[in-house]
Design an enzyme around this catalytic site. Structure first.
Site, PDB file in Angstrom:
ATOM      1  N   GLU A 130      11.466  -3.947  12.670  1.00  9.76           N
ATOM      2  CA  GLU A 130      12.462  -3.794  11.888  1.00  9.76           C
ATOM      3  C   GLU A 130      13.829  -3.801  12.667  1.00  9.76           C
ATOM      4  O   GLU A 130      14.752  -4.477  11.976  1.00  9.76           O
ATOM      5  CB  GLU A 130      12.442  -2.309  11.526  1.00  9.76           C
ATOM      6  CG  GLU A 130      11.348  -2.034  10.475  1.00  9.76           C
ATOM      7  CD  GLU A 130       9.921  -1.742  11.279  1.00  9.76           C
ATOM      8  OE1 GLU A 130       9.942  -1.810  12.205  1.00  9.76           O
ATOM      9  OE2 GLU A 130       9.102  -1.304  10.242  1.00  9.76           O
ATOM     10  N   ASP A 133       0.994  -1.208  -0.118  1.00 12.47           N
ATOM     11  CA  ASP A 133       0.061   0.104   0.051  1.00 12.47           C
ATOM     12  C   ASP A 133       0.806   1.160  -0.106  1.00 12.47           C
ATOM     13  O   ASP A 133       0.283   2.592   0.095  1.00 12.47           O
ATOM     14  CB  ASP A 133      -0.968   0.087   1.049  1.00 12.47           C
ATOM     15  CG  ASP A 133      -0.243  -0.258   2.496  1.00 12.47           C
ATOM     16  OD1 ASP A 133       0.982  -0.806   2.647  1.00 12.47           O
ATOM     17  OD2 ASP A 133      -0.709   0.092   3.488  1.00 12.47           O
TER      18      ASP A 133
HETATM   19  N1  UDP Z   1      -0.575  -7.847   5.332  1.00 11.04           N
HETATM   20  C1  UDP Z   1      -0.646  -9.277   5.442  1.00 11.04           C
HETATM   21  N2  UDP Z   1      -1.727  -9.816   6.033  1.00 11.04           N
HETATM   22  C2  UDP Z   1      -2.280  -9.128   6.871  1.00 11.04           C
HETATM   23  C3  UDP Z   1      -2.159  -7.753   6.940  1.00 11.04           C
HETATM   24  C4  UDP Z   1      -1.401  -7.046   6.093  1.00 11.04           C
HETATM   25  O1  UDP Z   1      -0.148  -9.992   4.484  1.00 11.04           O
HETATM   26  O2  UDP Z   1      -3.202  -9.666   7.423  1.00 11.04           O
HETATM   27  C5  UDP Z   1       0.500  -7.086   4.561  1.00 11.04           C
HETATM   28  C6  UDP Z   1      -0.074  -5.875   3.665  1.00 11.04           C
HETATM   29  O3  UDP Z   1      -0.519  -6.251   2.471  1.00 11.04           O
HETATM   30  C7  UDP Z   1       1.053  -4.929   3.692  1.00 11.04           C
HETATM   31  C8  UDP Z   1       1.913  -5.400   4.854  1.00 11.04           C
HETATM   32  O4  UDP Z   1       1.460  -6.489   5.456  1.00 11.04           O
HETATM   33  O5  UDP Z   1       1.938  -5.331   2.628  1.00 11.04           O
HETATM   34  C9  UDP Z   1       1.692  -4.308   5.971  1.00 11.04           C
HETATM   35  O6  UDP Z   1       0.446  -4.248   6.182  1.00 11.04           O
HETATM   36  P1  UDP Z   1      -0.289  -2.944   6.399  1.00 11.04           P
HETATM   37  O7  UDP Z   1      -0.006  -2.052   5.236  1.00 11.04           O
HETATM   38  O8  UDP Z   1      -1.757  -3.039   6.910  1.00 11.04           O
HETATM   39  O9  UDP Z   1       0.406  -2.352   7.834  1.00 11.04           O
HETATM   40  P2  UDP Z   1       0.811  -0.830   8.139  1.00 11.04           P
HETATM   41  O10 UDP Z   1       0.910   0.013   6.929  1.00 11.04           O
HETATM   42  O11 UDP Z   1      -0.508  -0.399   8.985  1.00 11.04           O
HETATM   43  O12 UDP Z   1       1.887  -0.849   8.977  1.00 11.04           O
HETATM   44 MN    MN Z   2       0.901  -0.155   5.057  1.00  6.28          MN
END
Ligand code: UDP
Ligand code: MN
Length: 362
Positions: A280, A195
């Site tokens: 990280e 995203d």
């Molecule tokens: N993601 C995943 N499984 C989940 C939720 C998220 O594989 O149940 C993936 C999502 O597609 C993205 C990454 O993990 O590539 C980070 O997730 P997200 O963007 O929701 O996290 P944030 O931006 O809130 O840190």
């Molecule tokens: Mn994200």
């Protein structure tokens, strides 16, 4: 007298006949000849000789440039950027992956490792990757049930995409082991969530990574940007909105690791049990020290990647009223959601899911 006259007349006739005959022969001979068009040919001849001169000049030029040309080295192969992307089924999944794949199409020497958070590879992602035109590897690894965010959980409660990134690393190590060069292979590893927003320049910045390179990330941690602070070419601290005392207070999108380092540290991976904000650090801790970080993006003064987040679309019921998000997990094309949810929901909902499926598969 009369005889002499006759003879003279005869001679005159013979002569006349001869002259006519010669004239006729001459006329016939002239018929087969080209006319004397010298006047018309002059401009044509001039053009031809000018073009001949030009041709000669160009041939000379080619000969000279070939003589001075250095024997050409084949262009040096730049290191491949291996991008690991976790992804999961939801309404916006196809949109996210489409945007990402179309960014990656502009990046030379990029290998996209897409890891689905799913017990199987879904047709939606499979189809999207096949049609994408990007060099890719398609993997899947479901998140353990107790580690998975539940509907309604705040997103910070559990780390996301952990098992998927680790699966990407496992595949990469195994795949590279089979390649010539062993642990000494050129390449860069980057973790790109589906995203975020990536400028093309960030991939060129990271391509020269020796161990671990770092740069700012926009719109993260409640800040306009977070960034490593660079003094005298070295990272000396981090500009971050939260717990700067963490070993590496950086977002996933803000660093890349050399393939060599990944291969020579086969145990390095993300710890899903790490406290919030330490994911990280759990990966980087054993790999590098702050002093060794390589600042990119003009000494970390430019934002070239943004931690954007896509709003969850609000689906309307058939009747037109907005659906409350609870319990609604629209399927991004995988069959799992249909199977899991059809028996729990109303008829209308089943229709919505099926419609989504058809729509997404289109
Ligand atoms: N993601 C995943 N499984 C989940 C939720 C998220 O594989 O149940 C993936 C999502 O597609 C993205 C990454 O993990 O590539 C980070 O997730 P997200 O963007 O929701 O996290 P944030 O931006 O809130 O840190
Ligand atoms: Mn994200």
């Amino acid at each position: 007298m009369a005889t002499r006259m006759k003879l003279k007349l005869k001679t005159v006739f013979v002569l006349y006949f001869m002259v006519s005959l010669l004239g006729l022969i001459y006329a016939l001979m002239q018929l087969g000849q080209r006319c004397d068009c010298t006047e018309h040919d002059i401009p044509k001849d001039r053009t031809i000789s000018r073009l001949r001169g030009e041709l000669h000049r160009l041939q000379e030029q080619i000969r000279k440039s070939e003589a001075t040309k250095q024997p050409q080295k084949p262009p040096a192969r730049q290191p491949t950027v291996f991008v690991i992307t976790p992804t999961y089924a939801r309404l916006v999944q196809k949109a996210e992956l489409t945007r990402l794949s179309q960014t990656f199409l502009h990046v030379p020497q990029l290998h996209w490792i897409v890891v689905e958070d799913s017990p199987h590879k879904t047709p939606l992602v499979t189809d999207l990757l096949v049609k994408s035109g990007v060099t890719y590897t398609h993997l899947h690894m479901p998140t353990a049930k107790d580690r998975k965010l539940q509907e309604g959980d705040p997103s910070w409660l559990k780390p996301r995409g952990v098992e998927q990134r680790n699966e990407g690393l496992r595949w990469l190590r195994e795949d590279r082991r089979a390649q010539p060069g062993g642990d000494n292979q050129q390449g860069v590893v980057y973790f790109a969530d589906d995203d975020n927003t990536y400028s093309l320049q960030i991939f060129e910045e990271m391509r020269s990574t020796q161990r671990v390179s770092v740069w700012p990330v926009g719109l993260v941690g409640g800040m306009k940007y977070e960034r490593p602070v660079v003094e005298g070419g070295k990272v000396v601290r981090f500009h971050t909105g939260w717990r700067p005392s963490r070993p590496f207070p950086m977002d996933m999108a803000g660093f890349a690791v050399s393939l060599k380092l990944v291969l020579s540290n086969p145990e390095a991976c993300f710890d899903g049990e790490a406290p919030m904000g330490f994911l990280e650090s759990s990966f980087l801790q054993g790999l590098v020290t702050m002093d060794e970080l390589e600042p990119k993006a003009d000494n970390c003064s430019k934002v070239l990647v943004w931690h954007t987040r896509t709003e969850k679309p609000k689906m309307k019921r058939r009747g037109g009223s907005a659906r409350s998000g609870t319990g609604f997990r629209p399927c991004g094309g995988g069959l799992r959601d249909t199977h899991t949810h059809t028996h729990n929901h109303t008829h209308t909902h089943i229709h919505t899911v099926k419609r989504t499926l058809l729509f997404n598969a289109a």
